[in-house]
Design a protein around this motif. Sequence first.
Motif, PDB file in Angstrom:
ATOM      1  N   GLU A 380       0.826  -1.210   0.000  1.00 53.47           N
ATOM      2  CA  GLU A 380       0.000   0.000   0.000  1.00 53.47           C
ATOM      3  C   GLU A 380       0.859   1.257   0.000  1.00 53.47           C
ATOM      4  O   GLU A 380       0.537   2.238  -0.663  1.00 53.47           O
ATOM      5  N   GLY A 444      -4.951   5.587   1.881  1.00 51.67           N
ATOM      6  CA  GLY A 444      -4.751   4.160   2.111  1.00 51.67           C
ATOM      7  C   GLY A 444      -6.063   3.484   2.422  1.00 51.67           C
ATOM      8  O   GLY A 444      -7.086   4.143   2.656  1.00 51.67           O
ATOM      9  N   ASP A 445      -6.049   2.180   2.418  1.00 54.60           N
ATOM     10  CA  ASP A 445      -7.229   1.371   2.703  1.00 54.60           C
ATOM     11  C   ASP A 445      -7.283   1.091   4.198  1.00 54.60           C
ATOM     12  O   ASP A 445      -6.358   0.499   4.761  1.00 54.60           O
ATOM     13  N   THR A 448      -6.869  -2.731   5.574  1.00 52.36           N
ATOM     14  CA  THR A 448      -5.581  -3.420   5.671  1.00 52.36           C
ATOM     15  C   THR A 448      -4.976  -3.300   7.069  1.00 52.36           C
ATOM     16  O   THR A 448      -4.644  -4.321   7.694  1.00 52.36           O
TER      17      THR A 448
END
Length: 475
Positions: A380, A444-445, A448
């Motif tokens: 990421e 970002g996710d 995760t």
Amino acid sequence: MTVHLLSLHPGTTLHDERGLLTVRHRWGATTTGPYTPQLAAALRTLADGPTSLDGLAERIRAAARAETPAEPQLALLRHAVDRLGHTLLRHITADAQVLATAVPLAPEATFGREPAPDAPVVLARAAHLRPVGDSLALESPRSRFRVRIEDGRAAAALAALARPVTAAELQSSVRDLPADSLDALRSLLHATGFLHPADDGSRAAAAELPAGWSFHELLAHDGSRAGLRDRQYGPVYPLRDTEPPPPPVAPARPGRTVRLHRPDLGRVAREDRSFTDVLENRASRRAYGEHPLSLAELGAYLYRAARVRTLLDARPEEGRHYAVTGRPYPSAGSAHELELYLAVHRCDGLDRGLYHYDPLGHALTALPGGPGTVDRLLHESAAATGGAPPPDVHLTVVSRIKRLSWKYAAHAYALTLKNSGVLLQTLYLVGTAMGLSVCALGGGDSDTPVHAFGLDPYDEIPVGAFLIGSAPTAP
């Protein structure tokens, strides 16, 4: 048969103050003009429940006598209704069933006077439906009204208004409501800012989101700013009566503990670069040295940027309702809700893996998670930095949001984003002073890190990420 009704917001009271009719409401007080028993009686009817304006006028006419003609009282009534727009609820009924109610949400709420146009109209793109109490509510950050949808037929009309429709097209789509009820609903939505003309030109543009705004950002901005609304805001301690405050430092995670180096701050102060030099040379650097960051450097870095310096117990008698800490960076309400989780890629003296930083004990706790978990976080970071090489350490900034929401209402999330920005700048400056390569990530996710570190997705929310590594050797 469609009927328009009015009522005063619950809790509104009427008073005779030195001969003036004063209405006290949630926004303060409004003087409507001279106090007369006829006008006060009419307005008290509105306080008792929904009534038509024609019905109020009939009461005044019925009470009129030769020496007190009705017309002056009717004029006072019309003036009072205009003055009280911010505390008047407006109801639309069909066959004695309330279809929708417009509720003002702010003192500046102004009910529009122009009827809905004959041209095609469409719902504002910022409008949204959500359950409030026992009914659906139509809201928008661009309107100072909430429209309660109290009948399924009105909800069907909203579905049809998601695209531009004329009055005739709306009638053909919603056959359960007579034409006059649909016209009344269209007018209510138009007057409260939810319905806009869909023809060409600037009028159609009013239905769209402001240029450059997404729906969720507009909603978050409106909800996180101060102002007189129908919600709590600020340091009002909304959870104080229902649960204790979260602790000032997160409970220790189970796992192997790694004690960290504590630098000599006196020596650091003597040998550090000047503040101006650090500030002027701060930059995002995504290239790393041949040799990895050392455990001593990582310890010194975390100590200088994020350790707990002081811990103070709660003192309610002094206005400190929960225990607080002092750290190298400031925090709203001294909440210091931010935690640091580390995905270590390479660090001399520390195994590759996942860790949580204990800012009070200045130590790392090893967390479960295999190499693949570290790789996912590094992937990421590479995606967010345009394919830059992996850092030595990937930091995830996590908010224990309830540390803020226990004290603050309506804008805890906005505050944690501000706190995150302050911490990221501190991480930048300390990294620059130490001669490291550092870089914040712009996105970002959330899933995760939630899965990687075993977080509760609504109590411990990822709000930032930061990369650290040794600096490349100068040529």
